[in-house]
Design a protein around this motif. Sequence first.
Motif, PDB file in Angstrom:
ATOM      1  N   LYS A  27      23.557  21.004 -23.221  1.00 43.53           N
ATOM      2  CA  LYS A  27      24.902  21.275 -23.757  1.00 43.53           C
ATOM      3  C   LYS A  27      24.781  21.380 -25.371  1.00 43.53           C
ATOM      4  O   LYS A  27      23.790  21.028 -26.169  1.00 43.53           O
ATOM      5  CB  LYS A  27      26.007  20.267 -23.431  1.00 43.53           C
ATOM      6  N   CYS A  30      25.005  17.518 -27.004  1.00 41.34           N
ATOM      7  CA  CYS A  30      24.496  16.155 -26.183  1.00 41.34           C
ATOM      8  C   CYS A  30      23.538  16.814 -25.488  1.00 41.34           C
ATOM      9  O   CYS A  30      23.074  17.872 -25.454  1.00 41.34           O
ATOM     10  CB  CYS A  30      25.672  15.508 -25.587  1.00 41.34           C
ATOM     11  N   CYS A  32      23.444  16.528 -22.015  1.00 44.07           N
ATOM     12  CA  CYS A  32      23.604  16.751 -20.693  1.00 44.07           C
ATOM     13  C   CYS A  32      23.257  18.270 -20.322  1.00 44.07           C
ATOM     14  O   CYS A  32      23.135  19.160 -20.958  1.00 44.07           O
ATOM     15  CB  CYS A  32      25.266  16.827 -20.637  1.00 44.07           C
ATOM     16  N   CYS A  44      28.262  14.862 -17.643  1.00 45.42           N
ATOM     17  CA  CYS A  44      29.048  14.578 -18.819  1.00 45.42           C
ATOM     18  C   CYS A  44      28.543  13.227 -19.257  1.00 45.42           C
ATOM     19  O   CYS A  44      28.090  12.236 -18.283  1.00 45.42           O
ATOM     20  CB  CYS A  44      30.524  14.667 -18.635  1.00 45.42           C
ATOM     21  N   CYS A  45      28.659  12.963 -20.698  1.00 44.38           N
ATOM     22  CA  CYS A  45      28.666  11.641 -21.180  1.00 44.38           C
ATOM     23  C   CYS A  45      29.287  11.379 -22.204  1.00 44.38           C
ATOM     24  O   CYS A  45      30.408  12.244 -22.510  1.00 44.38           O
ATOM     25  CB  CYS A  45      27.123  11.779 -21.805  1.00 44.38           C
ATOM     26  N   CYS A  48      30.256  14.407 -24.888  1.00 43.48           N
ATOM     27  CA  CYS A  48      30.760  15.582 -24.345  1.00 43.48           C
ATOM     28  C   CYS A  48      32.233  15.261 -23.860  1.00 43.48           C
ATOM     29  O   CYS A  48      33.225  16.083 -23.929  1.00 43.48           O
ATOM     30  CB  CYS A  48      30.318  16.705 -23.380  1.00 43.48           C
TER      31      CYS A  48
HETATM   32 ZN   LIG Z   1      27.288  15.123 -22.774  1.00 39.32          ZN
END
Ligand SMILES: [Zn+2]
Length: 491
Positions: A27, A30, A32, A44-45, A48
């Motif tokens: 992304k 990040c 991901c 997702c993390c 994000c």
């Molecule tokens: Zn993320």
Amino acid sequence: MAVDIAESGFEAVIGMEVHAELLTRSKMFCSCSAEFGGEPNTRCCPVCLGLPGSLPVANRQAVEFVVRAAMALNCEINRETFFHRKNYFYPDLPKGYQISQYGDTPIGVRGWIEIETEDGTVKRIGIRRVHLEEDTGKLLHSSPSESEVDYNRSGVPLMEIVTEHDPRPGFDQINTAYEAREYIMQLRQILLYLGVCDGKMEEGSLRCEPNVSVRPAGSREYGTRTELKNLNSFRSVYRGLEYEIRRQIETIRSGGVVVHETRRWDEENEVTAPMRGKELEQEYRYFPEPDLLPFRFEEAQLEQLRRELPELPLQRRRRFEEMGLSRADAATLTSEKAIADWFEEAARDYGDPKPIANWVLSELLRLLNQAGEGIQSCKVRPAQLASLVRLIDDGTISGKIAKGVFEEMFRTGRDPGQIVEASGQTQISDEEAILSVVRKVIAGNERVAADVRGGKEKSIGFLVGQVMKETGGRANPRLVNELLRRELGAG
Ligand SMILES: [Zn+2]
């Protein structure tokens, strides 16, 4: 609605806003995965999702992709570029703001793209800006009372390309639905050639939101514009704009006023309808993103990226035309980079582009189409087509048999030489062998033979056909013709 746009005395002015998801692995801010799909909310993390304490780190590849695209679209590249926060509240945006590039420092500015209009003239459409931002999540309306949100798409790098609303002198704007579709097709092709976006409109990785207004033809003033959403195919771009242009002309003609609003294209009913909710005028309260440093490009870095740009579709098409191909053939062959590559490799191997182009355009594309396959999964290698054409040239097989051989090559990936040998389909060029068949056919078709002797030249075609039939299509047609004429004393 029956308004004929061309005859209405009105002209449309269309601005294009295109969003392209970039083909990076991770992304924008990040690590991901940026891949399409996946179980909802599995990619997702904290970054994000914008959880407190998380810090974004800009994806270098995404920045380079946008630079490449901006260069390919003839833009000037800003040496320094910033990220801003675009603040608004909506459930698809977990952070409450989107990181975007606002104001006069997008990555690319003042570019252009060439399109062909309906009458074949070339228009140079001005591009105002090319910038980078992050994508939002996706709302799923599972039932009338319930909505769910999937944040897998949230934070995927997104490039925005906006045309010039009021182009500088020497540049054009888009005035018809046809041109708008051409524009998005050209743009998609360029992005595919660059390898920065997969161009899948139906999956939303390439999204187009045109705005359109109408005005009396020749007027310099702009009418009130509406924005169209939910156009997820070339066809819907065309149909949606046609509909909306007609609707606006009808509204004005019947004494009404066009309202500034966002409208949704209803694919099923083929109408546009006002959209509710988020699309109202917003105050975004932009401010510079405090967690990200400005991006500065070194001259050498930009030079490097410029050197690495591939040949673009339009250049390639013109080069193919210079090789002696027709405009239409060159356009089809360059419509997809992989097809153009395949063709060029075969043409180089064979040494003459024309016959190779004919095979690719007719047989190869037909079989791919029939199989619903792309050139990437094609079993025939370019060099194999070249050797097939050589087998026709040296008289080993006829053009007709070659088609069957090619079909088998397509199915199995085997060499044409092997296939021809195994099937015994080599062309009969032995004069004695053909002559005996010719005599047999003449004896069996006395009336036709008499016609030919009496000067009815055309009837010879029937006899040629009979000889070909007798030999299973393997007789060398040139010899058959020659021998028949000699036997009948014709021509
Ligand atoms: Zn993320």
